[in-house]
Design a protein around this motif. Sequence first.
Motif, PDB file in Angstrom:
ATOM      1  N   ASP A 114      27.530  11.428  21.050  1.00 44.65           N
ATOM      2  CA  ASP A 114      28.636  11.567  20.095  1.00 44.65           C
ATOM      3  C   ASP A 114      29.589  12.675  20.531  1.00 44.65           C
ATOM      4  O   ASP A 114      30.810  12.528  20.456  1.00 44.65           O
ATOM      5  N   PHE A 115      29.027  13.785  20.982  1.00 44.89           N
ATOM      6  CA  PHE A 115      29.838  14.908  21.452  1.00 44.89           C
ATOM      7  C   PHE A 115      30.707  14.484  22.633  1.00 44.89           C
ATOM      8  O   PHE A 115      31.903  14.769  22.677  1.00 44.89           O
ATOM      9  N   MET A 116      30.081  13.822  23.602  1.00 39.80           N
ATOM     10  CA  MET A 116      30.828  13.396  24.790  1.00 39.80           C
ATOM     11  C   MET A 116      31.935  12.415  24.438  1.00 39.80           C
ATOM     12  O   MET A 116      33.038  12.491  24.978  1.00 39.80           O
ATOM     13  N   LYS A 117      31.638  11.518  23.513  1.00 38.35           N
ATOM     14  CA  LYS A 117      32.663  10.558  23.101  1.00 38.35           C
ATOM     15  C   LYS A 117      33.818  11.272  22.407  1.00 38.35           C
ATOM     16  O   LYS A 117      34.988  10.970  22.650  1.00 38.35           O
ATOM     17  N   GLN A 118      33.486  12.243  21.563  1.00 39.64           N
ATOM     18  CA  GLN A 118      34.501  12.972  20.814  1.00 39.64           C
ATOM     19  C   GLN A 118      35.408  13.778  21.748  1.00 39.64           C
ATOM     20  O   GLN A 118      36.605  13.882  21.522  1.00 39.64           O
ATOM     21  N   TYR A 119      34.833  14.345  22.816  1.00 41.96           N
ATOM     22  CA  TYR A 119      35.588  15.204  23.721  1.00 41.96           C
ATOM     23  C   TYR A 119      35.844  14.565  25.080  1.00 41.96           C
ATOM     24  O   TYR A 119      36.162  15.251  26.044  1.00 41.96           O
ATOM     25  N   GLU A 120      35.757  13.252  25.151  1.00 43.77           N
ATOM     26  CA  GLU A 120      35.942  12.538  26.409  1.00 43.77           C
ATOM     27  C   GLU A 120      37.282  12.859  27.068  1.00 43.77           C
ATOM     28  O   GLU A 120      37.341  13.132  28.269  1.00 43.77           O
ATOM     29  N   ASN A 121      38.336  12.874  26.289  1.00 43.23           N
ATOM     30  CA  ASN A 121      39.667  13.151  26.846  1.00 43.23           C
ATOM     31  C   ASN A 121      39.781  14.576  27.368  1.00 43.23           C
ATOM     32  O   ASN A 121      40.423  14.823  28.388  1.00 43.23           O
ATOM     33  N   VAL A 122      39.167  15.521  26.685  1.00 42.81           N
ATOM     34  CA  VAL A 122      39.199  16.917  27.127  1.00 42.81           C
ATOM     35  C   VAL A 122      38.490  17.056  28.473  1.00 42.81           C
ATOM     36  O   VAL A 122      38.998  17.701  29.392  1.00 42.81           O
ATOM     37  N   PHE A 123      37.317  16.445  28.603  1.00 41.45           N
ATOM     38  CA  PHE A 123      36.580  16.497  29.868  1.00 41.45           C
ATOM     39  C   PHE A 123      37.354  15.807  30.983  1.00 41.45           C
ATOM     40  O   PHE A 123      37.420  16.307  32.107  1.00 41.45           O
ATOM     41  N   GLU A 177      40.198  18.096  32.053  1.00 41.06           N
ATOM     42  CA  GLU A 177      39.736  19.299  32.752  1.00 41.06           C
ATOM     43  C   GLU A 177      39.101  18.994  34.104  1.00 41.06           C
ATOM     44  O   GLU A 177      39.358  19.670  35.092  1.00 41.06           O
ATOM     45  N   PHE A 178      38.253  17.970  34.153  1.00 40.13           N
ATOM     46  CA  PHE A 178      37.477  17.710  35.355  1.00 40.13           C
ATOM     47  C   PHE A 178      37.890  16.453  36.093  1.00 40.13           C
ATOM     48  O   PHE A 178      37.350  16.147  37.148  1.00 40.13           O
ATOM     49  N   GLY A 179      38.792  15.685  35.537  1.00 36.63           N
ATOM     50  CA  GLY A 179      39.237  14.467  36.179  1.00 36.63           C
ATOM     51  C   GLY A 179      38.317  13.306  35.879  1.00 36.63           C
ATOM     52  O   GLY A 179      37.281  13.452  35.244  1.00 36.63           O
ATOM     53  N   THR A 180      38.713  12.163  36.322  1.00 36.74           N
ATOM     54  CA  THR A 180      37.895  10.967  36.142  1.00 36.74           C
ATOM     55  C   THR A 180      37.456  10.475  37.507  1.00 36.74           C
ATOM     56  O   THR A 180      38.132  10.699  38.512  1.00 36.74           O
ATOM     57  N   LEU A 181      36.347   9.819  37.535  1.00 36.59           N
ATOM     58  CA  LEU A 181      35.814   9.309  38.794  1.00 36.59           C
ATOM     59  C   LEU A 181      36.482   7.972  39.117  1.00 36.59           C
ATOM     60  O   LEU A 181      36.445   7.041  38.339  1.00 36.59           O
ATOM     61  N   ARG A 182      37.125   7.928  40.273  1.00 33.59           N
ATOM     62  CA  ARG A 182      37.770   6.693  40.718  1.00 33.59           C
ATOM     63  C   ARG A 182      36.807   5.897  41.574  1.00 33.59           C
ATOM     64  O   ARG A 182      35.797   6.416  42.042  1.00 33.59           O
ATOM     65  N   GLU A 183      37.131   4.644  41.793  1.00 30.50           N
ATOM     66  CA  GLU A 183      36.319   3.835  42.693  1.00 30.50           C
ATOM     67  C   GLU A 183      36.285   4.511  44.054  1.00 30.50           C
ATOM     68  O   GLU A 183      37.269   5.072  44.503  1.00 30.50           O
TER      69      GLU A 183
END
Length: 80
Positions: free
Chosen positions: A54-63, A66-72
């Motif tokens: 739940d925490f990760m879902k709530q703050y998914e955009n913040v993470f 801050e840390f970027g998203t994993l691309r293919e």
Amino acid sequence: MAKTQLNVRVDEDTAKAARERATARGMSVNRYIEELVRQDTGEVGHTFVEAAADFMKQYENVFAEEFGTLREGGTREGRR
């Protein structure tokens, strides 16, 4: 929740260890044993995992910001 009494026989060293651990945690031996059983049956772990999800879902955009998203291909995109 209704309580049920259980009578359990353990050796003196185990009883001493249970009393010491319960005291160190500021709880009764009954509560200590109850917590151990809950942990063993996964109730506590399941609750933790649900809360973390739940925490990760709530703050998914913040993470992601801050840390970027994993691309293919395994590379990251984002601020860092």
